[in-house]
Structure formats: C-alpha cells, structure tokens
Design an enzyme around this catalytic site. Structure first.
Site, PDB file in Angstrom:
ATOM      1  N   SER A  97       6.617   7.090 -27.765  1.00  0.00           N
ATOM      2  CA  SER A  97       7.857   7.496 -27.126  1.00  0.00           C
ATOM      3  C   SER A  97       8.947   6.426 -27.305  1.00  0.00           C
ATOM      4  O   SER A  97       9.315   6.102 -28.430  1.00  0.00           O
ATOM      5  CB  SER A  97       7.584   7.784 -25.642  1.00  0.00           C
ATOM      6  N   HIS A 148       3.790  15.476 -24.817  1.00  0.00           N
ATOM      7  CA  HIS A 148       4.263  14.095 -24.953  1.00  0.00           C
ATOM      8  C   HIS A 148       3.314  13.087 -24.302  1.00  0.00           C
ATOM      9  O   HIS A 148       3.031  12.032 -24.875  1.00  0.00           O
ATOM     10  CB  HIS A 148       5.653  13.982 -24.324  1.00  0.00           C
TER      11      HIS A 148
END
Length: 495
Positions: free
Chosen positions: A261, A466
C-alpha cells in the site's frame, strides 16, 4: 547472545513519548527469546472480569496517549497522543469509549482461555513469544524524525551461522499501520516470520507518525507542526534513512524491498526524487501498489476527494493534523461495509476496514481482535489529503498546498508530477481485482510508466482485498510464495 531486555511495551512507549529524547543515531536493543511453555505463553493468562472503561478530562487536557476501553471480548480500542486543541478528537474519544462499555455490557464475559493474548503485544513481544530474535534500531532522518526499526536477524528454521551474511530485506507497512502488520497473524502466516525462516535478514520499517516512531529531535507529537507530512516525506526522508541504515548495519551494497500500500507509494516517490537510491535496491516487490488513484473506490477517499479545495470541511472530517475521524465521517462510511449481517463487529467498528474494505472469506476470525487492536497505528491528516488530491486531479504528483504556497515552493501554480521513469530498480507488481485502493486500471497505468517494471501479477482469487495482502488466510499461497520464488531466483543468479 546476551542482550538488554526492553521493558517498555508499545503502550508504555507511547506514554513516555516526548519525555525522553533519543539524540544518538544508533541505538540497539537486542531481545532474546525467553523460555516458554508448550503453549508458547510466558505466564498463565489473566482472568477477566468486569469491563473497564476510563477516560478522564485530565487525559484529554494533558495530551497523554490513552488506550483504555478494553472490553471482555478482547476488543481493544486504542487512542494515542490526542492533541488538546482538537475538540473533535477529544469528543470522539469519549463517545467511542462510552460505546465500548455499552456494547460490552450486553455481551457475556469471555473465558480467559479463549482470549488471544496477542491483542496486548507489540512486535518485539510477539517475536519473543514465538521464539524469534528481535533487535530494535533507532534511525534519525535528515529532517529530525526518530524512527524505530525492528530486525529479525535469523529465523527458527534458518539459524545464524558464524561469518554468514544473510541477504537483507526491508519490509514496509502501509497507511495507518506499523511493523505489527508483518507479525500479527503468527508464524507460518505472517511474512516477517516466513522471510526469516527462509534465510533472510528481515528489517521491519516504521515510518514517522505511527506509534513506534513518534519522536523528533525538537518537535513533540503534541504540536501540529510535527504532523506536517504526507507520504512525500516518507519517500524522500524516511525510506532513504532506513535503506542507508540497513546497508551500513549489514555491509551489503543492495537490499530487497517489499512494500504494501503506502509502503509502495513512498518507494516510487523516493526513487523518482532521489534516483541514486535505485542502485541500492536489488529488487522491489509492490503488494497492492498505489500511485495513480483515479479508480480508487474507497468510500472515505471518494468522499474526501470532493472536498480537497475546502480545507475547513476536510479538517472537520478527519482532524486538524493527526488523523482523527469525526463521528459524522464514520456514520457516512459505516453503512457501506456493515450491511451484511455476517460481518463481525471488529470490522464494522474499525476505521481501517472502513477505508480499505474487507473480504470475509479471507478473514481469520480468531485473529480479528488482535488485528483490530493494532490498527490504526497513527497517521497524519496530510497523508489522506494527498491521496484524495490524486483522485480529484488524476495525477501522481507532489502535495498541493494551494496556489500561493505552490508558487513559493514549486515555482509554478500546480505541484510537479513524480517522474516514475526515474524508478530504475526492478519492480514487480502484485494486485487484486477487489482492492478498494489499488484499482487494476491504475495498476496498468503505473506499470507502463515505471522505469523498470519487470512483471505484474494478478492475484488468482477475485475477492482478494487490499488488507488480505497482510491479513488474508491464503496470503502465503496467493502472494508470498511468488515473492519468495522471485527472491530465490535472484539469489541463485537466475534473474
């Protein structure tokens, strides 16, 4: 090897923060695993009775980090370093604390033996519990921020051999997270343990602003100025300082870099702004990479993108300097992920899940309490605004300070774009179709503009999300195994 045992836990370190200043650029504490019973516990688990929920006005006015509000279910609500001038944040603390006690009163007490004691442990404590060595290193950045890196020099399945230098890898967490991400799921599941057992010298980064790294040479986390940074500063200051430290400590000329990320965003920023650092990276593995954000579908970022030109609205929603989401913001986001009756409370009440989404099929239910206790780990408001600006404008560029300040800083009315062509280190992209933050179309755009993109891997499971890159039950088979295969090929000279 005998070492000094660190007595401060993560919670204690937060409380003393700002009272003891680290001036030295080198400070190492070695943690040696203690003898454990068959179950890995250092001591019998404590029994839990009535719920505790205490938050006094003195806590708010003093700005001391508060984490009280632990229910008998093991759901730990942590509130750290609140700033006295931030009324919204203070009221939010009181509301959340009261809500925690109210919910707890309606639930049956949990048996002590059912409680995951990883809830209360930081990374050094978790590594010690599971029998892995841990070193703590203090790194100072060029602009005075004090970062706390954690090192696993060898694994249980790959013991240290005298005279041997294991290949080093820097593993960098994402937005609102910390080194805890890489150990919280336990051995055989979390990447840090797996890398150490495969023979790597593992270094876990902690960027400015998370609860491991809230120190500065002259500033206090209680000052707004301390929080005046976005992922731009992570890229040009935090990442280079950590890379140089690892190289100096190990004697290597190159290291591997694994980012998740925002840990990928700061890499692209750093390598584009300081291209000389490309030579220090053997290969970079981007998990859920984020640069372009046109197709980011996170409800929070989509909402913030509508107000990037209205500073007062943004500051009300997410806090003046430190990320402190308001009740209004939580109410707006919560229904978007909590309309499924099968979703458990830790997901519905944790702002990280609200922002990043979830995949219930990859959730390890017994670890939810521990995960929720370790996130969010601390972030600045500017990190969120910087991402929101990217959604609004469609660029991957430096922070937009407004017309007047932009001209002063950049000599032009708009911020300059990052030159991704300067990222010459070999980069491998791992992405998924159900990622709220890293959209596949944005990944394609990033792939074509990086200076040395080697390959992109689509995760072979459509619902992979994610956060599954760090917490998913199949993260090893779907992601880590492929990363390890590539690293092995580099070690064998096949790449």
């Amino acid at each position: 090897m005998n070492g000094v045992r660190k007595q401060h836990s993560r919670r204690q370190m937060q409380t003393v923060m700002g009272q003891t200043a680290f001036r030295a650029t080198l400070h190492v504490v070695v943690r040696v695993p203690a003898a454990r019973g068959m179950d890995g516990a250092a001591e019998p688990p404590a029994s839990f009775g009535a719920d505790v929920c205490v938050l006094s006005a003195s806590h708010i006015s003093s700005g001391v980090g508060v984490y009280k509000g632990e229910s008998s279910t093991g759901s730990l609500h942590r509130f750290r370093g609140q700033q006295p001038e931030m009324r919204t944040g203070a009221y939010l603390l009181l509301v959340l604390c009261a809500a925690a006690c109210t919910r707890a009163a309606d639930r049956p007490l949990e048996r002590a033996e059912d409680r995951d004691d990883d809830v209360d442990m930081d990374t050094p404590e978790l590594l010690e519990k599971y029998g892995y060595p841990c070193e703590e290193h203090i790194v100072e950045t060029e602009d005075g921020y004090i970062l706390r890196m954690l090192r696993i020099p060898y694994g249980k399945a790959s013991p240290l051999v005298p005279g041997q230098r294991k290949p080093a890898v820097l593993v960098q967490h994402g937005l609102m997270n910390s080194a805890d991400d890489w150990v919280i799921m336990g051995p055989n599941a979390s990447l840090a343990y797996i890398l150490a057992d495969k023979g790597y010298d593992v270094w876990l980064g902690n960027i400015r602003g998370n609860w491991y790294s809230q120190r500065h040479r002259t500033l206090s986390p209680e000052e707004d100025k301390y929080w005046h940074f976005s992922w731009h500063e992570h890229g040009i200051y935090d990442m280079p300082a950590q890379i140089d430290y690892v190289l100096n400590a190990t004697g290597h000329k190159q290291i591997y870099y694994i980012g998740h990320s925002m840990g990928t965003t700061m890499f692209y920023v750093g390598m584009s702004m300081k291209p000389e650092y490309n030579e220090k990276i053997r290969a970079m593995f981007s998990l859920a990479p984020i640069a372009y954000m046109n197709h980011m579908i996170s409800p929070l970022f989509q909402l913030l993108a509508q107000f990037t030109t209205s500073a007062q609205v943004l500051l009300h929603l997410i806090g003046a300097s430190k990320f402190t989401p308001s009740q209004e913001l939580i109410r707006l986001i919560q229904p978007k992920i909590c309309n499924d009756k099968a979703i458990t409370e830790p997901i519905c009440t944790n702002v990280v899940f609200m922002i990043c989404g979830f995949d219930k099929e990859q959730v390890v239910e017994e670890k939810l309490a521990a995960i929720s206790a370790h996130i969010p780990a601390g972030s600045s408001t500017r990190q969120f605004i910087h991402y929101a600006q990217g959604i609004d404008k469609g660029h991957f560029r430096q922070y937009d300070h407004g017309l007047v300040e932009n001209i002063k800083r950049y000599k032009q009315p708009t911020p300059p774009d990052y030159k991704l062509i300067n990222v010459k280190a070999p980069v491998y992209l791992f992405y998924s179709l159900n990622d709220w933050l890293a959209g596949p179309k944005d990944i394609d755009r990033l792939y074509t503009q990086l200076g040395n993109a080697k390959r992109k891997f689509k995760i072979a499971y459509e619902k992979f999300n994610h956060l599954d890159f760090t917490y998913g039950k199949d993260a090893y088979d779907l992601v880590y195994k492929h990363v390890l295969d590539l690293m092995h090929k580099y070690e064998q000279g096949d790449l």
